[in-house]
Write an enzyme that holds these catalytic residues in place. Structure first.
Site, PDB file in Angstrom:
ATOM      1  N   VAL A 185      61.266  13.892  67.234  1.00 57.63           N
ATOM      2  CA  VAL A 185      60.589  13.675  68.512  1.00 57.63           C
ATOM      3  C   VAL A 185      61.052  12.343  69.086  1.00 57.63           C
ATOM      4  O   VAL A 185      61.067  11.324  68.390  1.00 57.63           O
ATOM      5  CB  VAL A 185      59.061  13.679  68.350  1.00 57.63           C
ATOM      6  CG1 VAL A 185      58.388  13.499  69.707  1.00 57.63           C
ATOM      7  CG2 VAL A 185      58.596  14.978  67.694  1.00 57.63           C
ATOM      8  N   LYS A 200      60.602  16.999  71.791  1.00 57.49           N
ATOM      9  CA  LYS A 200      60.761  17.512  70.434  1.00 57.49           C
ATOM     10  C   LYS A 200      62.046  18.346  70.376  1.00 57.49           C
ATOM     11  O   LYS A 200      62.145  19.388  71.014  1.00 57.49           O
ATOM     12  CB  LYS A 200      59.565  18.359  70.031  1.00 57.49           C
ATOM     13  CG  LYS A 200      59.637  18.915  68.619  1.00 57.49           C
ATOM     14  CD  LYS A 200      58.361  19.682  68.279  1.00 57.49           C
ATOM     15  CE  LYS A 200      58.391  20.231  66.868  1.00 57.49           C
ATOM     16  NZ  LYS A 200      57.150  20.971  66.534  1.00 57.49           N
ATOM     17  N   ILE A 238      60.454   8.546  67.817  1.00 58.22           N
ATOM     18  CA  ILE A 238      59.061   8.196  67.531  1.00 58.22           C
ATOM     19  C   ILE A 238      58.478   9.032  66.402  1.00 58.22           C
ATOM     20  O   ILE A 238      57.324   8.844  66.026  1.00 58.22           O
ATOM     21  CB  ILE A 238      58.188   8.338  68.797  1.00 58.22           C
ATOM     22  CG1 ILE A 238      58.285   9.753  69.387  1.00 58.22           C
ATOM     23  CG2 ILE A 238      58.552   7.299  69.823  1.00 58.22           C
ATOM     24  CD1 ILE A 238      57.399   9.964  70.594  1.00 58.22           C
ATOM     25  N   GLY A 239      59.246   9.949  65.847  1.00 61.94           N
ATOM     26  CA  GLY A 239      58.738  10.722  64.718  1.00 61.94           C
ATOM     27  C   GLY A 239      59.680  11.840  64.348  1.00 61.94           C
ATOM     28  O   GLY A 239      60.579  12.210  65.108  1.00 61.94           O
ATOM     29  N   SER A 240      59.506  12.356  63.141  1.00 62.79           N
ATOM     30  CA  SER A 240      60.327  13.480  62.697  1.00 62.79           C
ATOM     31  C   SER A 240      59.502  14.349  61.772  1.00 62.79           C
ATOM     32  O   SER A 240      58.549  13.891  61.139  1.00 62.79           O
ATOM     33  CB  SER A 240      61.583  12.979  61.970  1.00 62.79           C
ATOM     34  OG  SER A 240      61.233  12.147  60.879  1.00 62.79           O
ATOM     35  N   GLY A 241      59.842  15.629  61.717  1.00 63.61           N
ATOM     36  CA  GLY A 241      59.103  16.569  60.899  1.00 63.61           C
ATOM     37  C   GLY A 241      60.022  17.563  60.227  1.00 63.61           C
ATOM     38  O   GLY A 241      61.249  17.364  60.143  1.00 63.61           O
ATOM     39  N   PHE A 252      61.032  20.532  61.123  1.00 63.76           N
ATOM     40  CA  PHE A 252      61.961  21.328  61.907  1.00 63.76           C
ATOM     41  C   PHE A 252      62.637  20.545  63.021  1.00 63.76           C
ATOM     42  O   PHE A 252      63.311  21.139  63.858  1.00 63.76           O
ATOM     43  CB  PHE A 252      61.234  22.532  62.511  1.00 63.76           C
ATOM     44  CG  PHE A 252      60.637  23.446  61.478  1.00 63.76           C
ATOM     45  CD1 PHE A 252      59.293  23.747  61.499  1.00 63.76           C
ATOM     46  CD2 PHE A 252      61.429  23.981  60.469  1.00 63.76           C
ATOM     47  CE1 PHE A 252      58.741  24.581  60.546  1.00 63.76           C
ATOM     48  CE2 PHE A 252      60.882  24.817  59.504  1.00 63.76           C
ATOM     49  CZ  PHE A 252      59.528  25.111  59.543  1.00 63.76           C
ATOM     50  N   GLY A 253      62.454  19.233  63.079  1.00 63.19           N
ATOM     51  CA  GLY A 253      63.123  18.492  64.140  1.00 63.19           C
ATOM     52  C   GLY A 253      62.609  17.082  64.273  1.00 63.19           C
ATOM     53  O   GLY A 253      61.865  16.590  63.437  1.00 63.19           O
ATOM     54  N   ASP A 306      48.173  24.117  60.308  1.00 61.60           N
ATOM     55  CA  ASP A 306      48.743  22.845  59.819  1.00 61.60           C
ATOM     56  C   ASP A 306      47.986  21.665  60.409  1.00 61.60           C
ATOM     57  O   ASP A 306      48.582  20.727  60.940  1.00 61.60           O
ATOM     58  CB  ASP A 306      50.217  22.758  60.183  1.00 61.60           C
ATOM     59  CG  ASP A 306      50.950  21.706  59.340  1.00 61.60           C
ATOM     60  OD1 ASP A 306      52.026  21.260  59.777  1.00 61.60           O
ATOM     61  OD2 ASP A 306      50.436  21.328  58.275  1.00 61.60           O
TER      62      ASP A 306
END
Length: 996
Positions: free
Chosen positions: A665, A680, A657-660, A662-663, A786
């Site tokens: 989700v 996460k 459902i998502g990524s950033g 450092f990892g 952030d």
């Protein structure tokens, strides 16, 4: 678009049509292909093009001037994109154009005079943009024009009389502008018009008496929300094809023509909010004639001067009728039983009249009713138990009458009720547990100003979604039930004016969203609970005239003497100086000294024992490492790698459902209890990922707030290959991130409902509450570092939760040891471009004012719909300077156009759709979303932008702290609530004026 490659001839590409003889491209039809970016100027090289259809994509930038080279062009449809800038003047060279549709974009400037050369136009649609200036008179020269759509711009001035020369005009739409003056009589001589909409302007004067004769093809006529006066034209029934008629919110006077009976095709009739009627018998005779309109679905004649009796002829109205509102008039006597024939009604408004008698039991036959308004009348007798048959009911307003007897328990069958208001009647007896336990209630339960007795049932704990509970001014007694503490959505709690006794239950500490509490004029006793000072959302507390004793707290809301009322409690002492209470007697000094010693010795001893045990069992761990690394014991739900693997289907891409940075989700469903969570997973190969993991866990270890994303567990283990694995498990937020709502992707799975003004305001306030807690109410201040839309998650109730504390900084050591400030408090350029405060970029220290800057940018983004990195900001300009230069004159130009979309179902019938073939293949679909932007809402937008600008100031010293922001934002929200409440309930407010 996979066909667009070298292996396939371009004439066979999807959306491309070529001439059979020349093999040159004739038509480019790419409607709804999810395309993005600007149109390349090279499009002008396709000089054989006769048709371009790029409707319903996500194109941006300006329309290139090179389009003017397409001199064979007949059809140009660029509607429903995000084009900006001005209309290209070079379009004037496209003299063969028949269709020019650029509606639903962000165009600015005036309609250029160069376009006057497009004399062959059949369709000119420029609606839903930000165009300004006046309507050019030369449009009247377009003798072939069939569609003229200029709605929802900023056009002003009068309607040019030259438009009366458009003898072929069928679709005529100028709604939602700033036009003034009268309508030129020549317009009403265009007999071909079938759709006429001039709603929400500043037009005045009377409508011509021969309107029905001159517009025989008229099907839809919207002229509401102007300043028209005089009578409704008696000639209207001669427009025999009329289906939708709206004269609402004008100054029309006189009687409703009885010859409306001949309008058999009428579907909606809006004549509300005028000055129609004489306040006498006979005013409602037109209802008996409307029986011939067998397809009538919506009838509104509320907020007028209609008098007389509502006769049983109402039973003869169309059985298709779904919406009937006759509130705020001078109608008297009782409700006729014939109303039970209108079995398809979904909304019935009778409030604010002089109706009386008892309610007929036949109301229980209207089983499709969603809304029933009976307020501000003279009804008496018991509430009929047949109302319990209305199981589809969502809103029931019965306040300000003379109803008596018990509240019928059958109302508990209305399992969809969101609002129940029975206040200001003569109701008696106990509160039925079936009603007080109606778990669907989420907006309002108001039983105040009655004669209810007995204890408050424990079933009140079922109201877990309720926002406002008002039981004030009754004769209730007993203790406040502890189950009230489960009503975690409560914001307003009014129990004043009863005989409640005992202490305030400790369970109420769970009601962290409470903003207003009134427990005054009861028999409550004991000490004031300490938890009241911890309710961060609390703005007003009234506990006066009870029997409380002991010391008044001095923290939280008790620090503001103006926010609390404690009169009539003679045994209270202490508190802040402004309360002028006597000092509390000091405790016994020897006992106080012993207690103080115990408070010091026990914690120190416990800490030493803990550290010794830690060193004994884990000799290789340093104390610093033990304190810095989070453990599973910090959370209540230990979880293994195997269970996470199972819950996410092996960390499947379908669960991603998502990524950033450092990892990633993943969405997971825990096998142990079926709970849905967000997992996460840290990419430990990424530099800084481990530090981010530790930072986030340490930041969230001991903090709890309704607007912070809650960690349910962590996992620090090895995966099946023996590699290090670290994961954080959060509550799952079903509405995704704020970023997804503000900037939805084009693919269907990411399409989300656009956020209204009030929703954005609520989210902004939620985020402010989270920052206030982090900055001022944690044991040690925490800076998020952030703050941006993708780090703000929305739950099922659209409540915002701030998450992703991977860059967060805890400032406790900096406050104790100034020499370490730089190493502990500087994060340099960590954060996200566009949201980083300027001082961080210059090596400045991390502070709470950095979060204030990010919050200011966030506000500007939320209410403009533009990211701070949007390509529209160039040449040294940013979102702050862009808005600063635009205010105050052009606030409507920068506000997100989706922000004021009306959501009320009663506005839905303003929507109009038309479909007509133009030159064989071109189809026009115009949809009116019903946008209604009042000047007060524009003022509210201005206030929000000012707050955003002041908080995103370059200098940290110019930024005001978050608690001041909260006061300002809440004040704006109060205004918006009053505006919305005024619109929904104007009929009732006006009725008070009429009665007085």
């Amino acid at each position: 678009m996979s066909s667009w490659n070298d292996s396939v001839h371009f004439c066979n590409w999807i959306g491309v049509t070529c001439s059979p003889s020349s093999k040159r491209v004739n038509v480019l039809d790419l409607e709804a292909k999810r395309l993005v970016g600007p149109i390349p100027p090279s499009l002008g090289n396709l000089t054989f093009l006769t048709g371009i259809n790029l409707r319903n994509n996500s194109f941006i930038g300006e329309i290139p001037q090179e389009v003017g080279r397409l001199q064979r062009l007949h059809h140009l449809n660029l509607s429903r994109n995000s084009f900006g800038g001005k209309l290209p003047t070079n379009l004037s060279y496209c003299t063969q154009l028949r269709v020019l549709d650029i509606a639903y974009n962000n165009l600015i400037g005036q309609i250029p005079g160069h376009l006057s050369s497009l004399s062959k136009l059949v369709n000119l649609s420029l609606g839903m943009n930000n165009l300004m200036g006046s309507i050019p008179a030369w449009i009247g020269n377009f003798s072939s024009l069939n569609v003229l759509s200029l709605e929802q711009n900023n056009l002003q001035g009068s309607i040019p009389s030259e438009l009366g020369r458009l003898s072929r005009l069928g679709y005529f739409r100028l709604a939602l502008n700033n036009l003034s003056g009268t309508i030129p009589p020549r317009i009403f001589n265009i007999s071909s018009i079938y759709f006429f909409s001039i709603t929400q302007n500043h037009l005045h004067g009377s409508l011509p008496s021969d309107l029905g004769f001159t517009l025989p093809n008229l099907q839809i006529f919207y002229c509401g929300e102007n300043n028209f006066t005089g009578p409704i034209p008696t000639s209207l029934p001669n427009a025999s094809q009329l289906q939708r008629l709206a004269f609402n919110q004008n100054g029309l006077t006189g009687a409703v023509p009885q010859n409306l009976a001949s309008m058999q095709g009428l579907v909606t009739l809006h004549i509300n909010s005028n000055k129609l009627g004489y306040g006498k018998d006979g005013d409602l005779n037109f209802l008996s004639f409307l029986a011939n309109s067998t397809g009538l679905e919506v009838l509104r004649f509320d907020e007028n001067y209609f008098g007389g009796v509502l006769t049983n002829s109402i039973a003869n109205l169309s059985t298709h009728l779904t919406f009937l509102d006759m509130g705020v008039n001078m109608i008297h006597r009782d409700i006729p039983i014939g109303i039970g024939n209108l079995v398809n009604l979904s909304s019935l408004g009778l409030g604010g009249n002089y109706l009386g008698g008892t309610l007929p039991h036949v109301l229980g036959k209207l089983q499709k009713l969603n809304e029933l308004y009976l307020s501000f009348n003279n009804f008496f007798g018991p509430i009929p138990s047949s109302l319990g048959n209305l199981t589809a009911l969502i809103k029931l307003y019965m306040e300000e009458n003379r109803f008596e007897g018990r509240i019928p328990p059958s109302l508990g069958n209305c399992g969809n009720l969101l609002v129940l208001n029975l206040s200001s009647n003569n109701l008696s007896g106990t509160i039925p547990k079936q009603v007080i336990g109606l778990s669907s209630l989420s907006i309002l339960l108001d039983l105040s100003y009655n004669f209810l007795i007995g204890a408050l049932p424990f079933e009140v704990g079922n109201l877990i979604h309720l926002t406002q509970l008002d039981l004030s001014k009754n004769r209730l007694s007993g203790k406040i039930p502890t189950t009230l503490g489960t009503c975690i959505s409560l914001e307003y709690l009014y129990l004043d004016g009863n005989s409640f006794e005992g202490v305030i239950p400790q369970s109420l500490k769970n009601l962290r969203g409470l903003e207003d509490i009134d427990l005054s004029h009861n028999k409550l006793s004991g000490h004031i609970p300490e938890f009241l000072s911890k309710l961060l959302a609390l703005k007003h507390l009234n506990i006066s005239y009870n029997d409380f004793e002991g010391e008044v707290p001095s923290e939280g809301i008790f620090a503001n003497a103006r926010a609390i009322s404690i009169f009539g409690n003679e045994k209270l002492c202490g508190g802040v100086q402004e309360l002028n209470l006597s000092s509390c007697p000091s405790k016994h000094p020897k006992l106080h000294g012993k207690l103080l010693a115990l408070k010091i010795i026990i914690p120190i001893t416990s800490t030493i024992i803990f550290v010794l045990l830690l060193l004994y069992f884990f000799p290789t761990c340093s104390i610093k490492g033990a304190l810095a690394t989070p453990s599973l014991e910090d959370w209540q739900l230990p979880i293994s790698y195997a269970e996470l693997l199972e819950s996410t289907n092996g960390f499947s891409e379908n669960n991603l459902i998502g990524s950033g940075s450092f990892g990633s989700v993943y969405k997971g469903v825990l096998s142990r209890n079926g709970a849905i969570v967000a997992v996460k997973v840290l990419n430990l190969q990424q530099q800084g990922a481990l530090k981010s993991f530790i930072n986030e866990c340490n930041a969230l270890r001991d903090i709890r707030h309704r607007n912070l994303l809650k960690i349910t567990s962590i996992c620090s283990s090895l995966d099946h290959e023996g590699n290090g694995f670290k994961s954080i498990i959060f509550e799952f937020m079903c509405n995704g991130s704020l970023d997804q709502c503000l900037h939805p992707k084009s693919d269907e799975q990411h399409q989300r409902k656009r956020l209204s003004f009030l929703q954005r305001l609520n989210i902004a306030i939620d985020v402010a509450y989270a920052l206030e807690y982090l900055h001022h109410h944690c044991q040690t201040p925490i800076v998020h570092c952030d703050l941006k839309p993708s780090n703000i998650l929305l739950d099922e109730d659209m409540v915002a939760h701030v998450g992703d504390f991977g860059l967060a900084k805890i400032l406790f050591e900096a406050s104790k040891n100034p020499s370490k400030t730089q190493t502990l408090s500087s994060c340099g350029l960590k954060g996200s471009i566009g949201y980083i405060p300027p001082e961080y970029a210059m090596g400045g220290q991390v502070s709470t004012l950095g979060d204030i800057y990010s919050y200011g940018i966030l506000l500007l983004e939320m209410f403009t719909g533009k990211r701070p990195t949007d390509e529209v900001f160039k040449d040294g300009q940013n979102i702050h300077t862009f808005i600063a230069m635009t205010l105050p004159e052009h606030v409507i130009d920068i506000v997100d156009p989706f922000i004021f979309l009306e959501e009320d179902e009663e506005e839905a019938d303003h929507d109009a759709r038309t479909e007509e073939d133009i030159e064989g293949s071109a189809k026009i679909r115009e949809e009116d979303p019903g946008v209604n932007v009042s000047s007060r809402m524009i003022d509210c937008s201005m206030s929000v932008f000012k707050i955003g600008l002041s908080r995103s100031a370059t200098s940290p010293n110019e930024r005001i702290r978050i608690n001041v922001v909260l006061n300002e934002m809440n004040a704006i929200r109060d205004i918006v609530h009053k505006l919305k409440k005024g619109k929904r309930r104007a009929r009732y407010d006006n009725s008070i004026f009429l009665i007085n």
